[in-house]
Design a protein around this motif. Sequence first.
Motif, PDB file in Angstrom:
ATOM      1  N   LEU A  36       0.742  -1.247  -0.153  1.00  0.00           N
ATOM      2  CA  LEU A  36       0.061   0.016  -0.047  1.00  0.00           C
ATOM      3  C   LEU A  36       0.784   1.371  -0.115  1.00  0.00           C
ATOM      4  N   VAL A  63      -1.321   6.108   5.263  1.00  0.00           N
ATOM      5  CA  VAL A  63      -1.667   4.581   5.208  1.00  0.00           C
ATOM      6  C   VAL A  63      -2.276   4.319   6.721  1.00  0.00           C
ATOM      7  N   SER A 103      -7.049   0.071  -1.583  1.00  0.00           N
ATOM      8  CA  SER A 103      -6.578  -1.202  -0.524  1.00  0.00           C
ATOM      9  C   SER A 103      -6.481  -2.546  -1.270  1.00  0.00           C
ATOM     10  N   GLY A 158      -4.566   2.637   1.695  1.00  0.00           N
ATOM     11  CA  GLY A 158      -3.654   3.809   1.450  1.00  0.00           C
ATOM     12  C   GLY A 158      -4.482   5.016   0.965  1.00  0.00           C
ATOM     13  N   THR A 201       0.482   3.655  -2.999  1.00  0.00           N
ATOM     14  CA  THR A 201       0.026   5.332  -2.466  1.00  0.00           C
ATOM     15  C   THR A 201       1.093   6.161  -3.117  1.00  0.00           C
TER      16      THR A 201
END
Length: 114
Positions: free
Chosen positions: A11, A101, A53, A88, A15
């Motif tokens: 994540l 996160v 996610s 994220g 991100t």
Amino acid sequence: MRRFFTLLPCLAILTACGVGDRASPWRSVFVDKEKVCFSVNKNDVLSRYNISSTQGGKYKEFASVQTLSLSYPASCMKLALTPGYAYGVSYTLNNINYRYVFFIDNDWNVQSSQ
């Protein structure tokens, strides 16, 4: 809990690969069972966001808008997030890209990963 630590690096990478870059600062968001708020300050302007996610081995985007102009309370989104997973978030507030996160445990406790 092991799922959290397995998904966390994925994540963080996903991100960071969004509109923001790896240098985007961390800034938390407010999360509860019904909504996610990017800011509760009426002077802040939210112009972009993405919440995602990896669940069941599949990437899932919960919400993503690339062009908008919202201030509180409109900067709060109703979302049906699932406990037991890491999420994220990347977003732009006042023309600054941020990332965050977090993990929601099965009791709906939100834990930051920073």
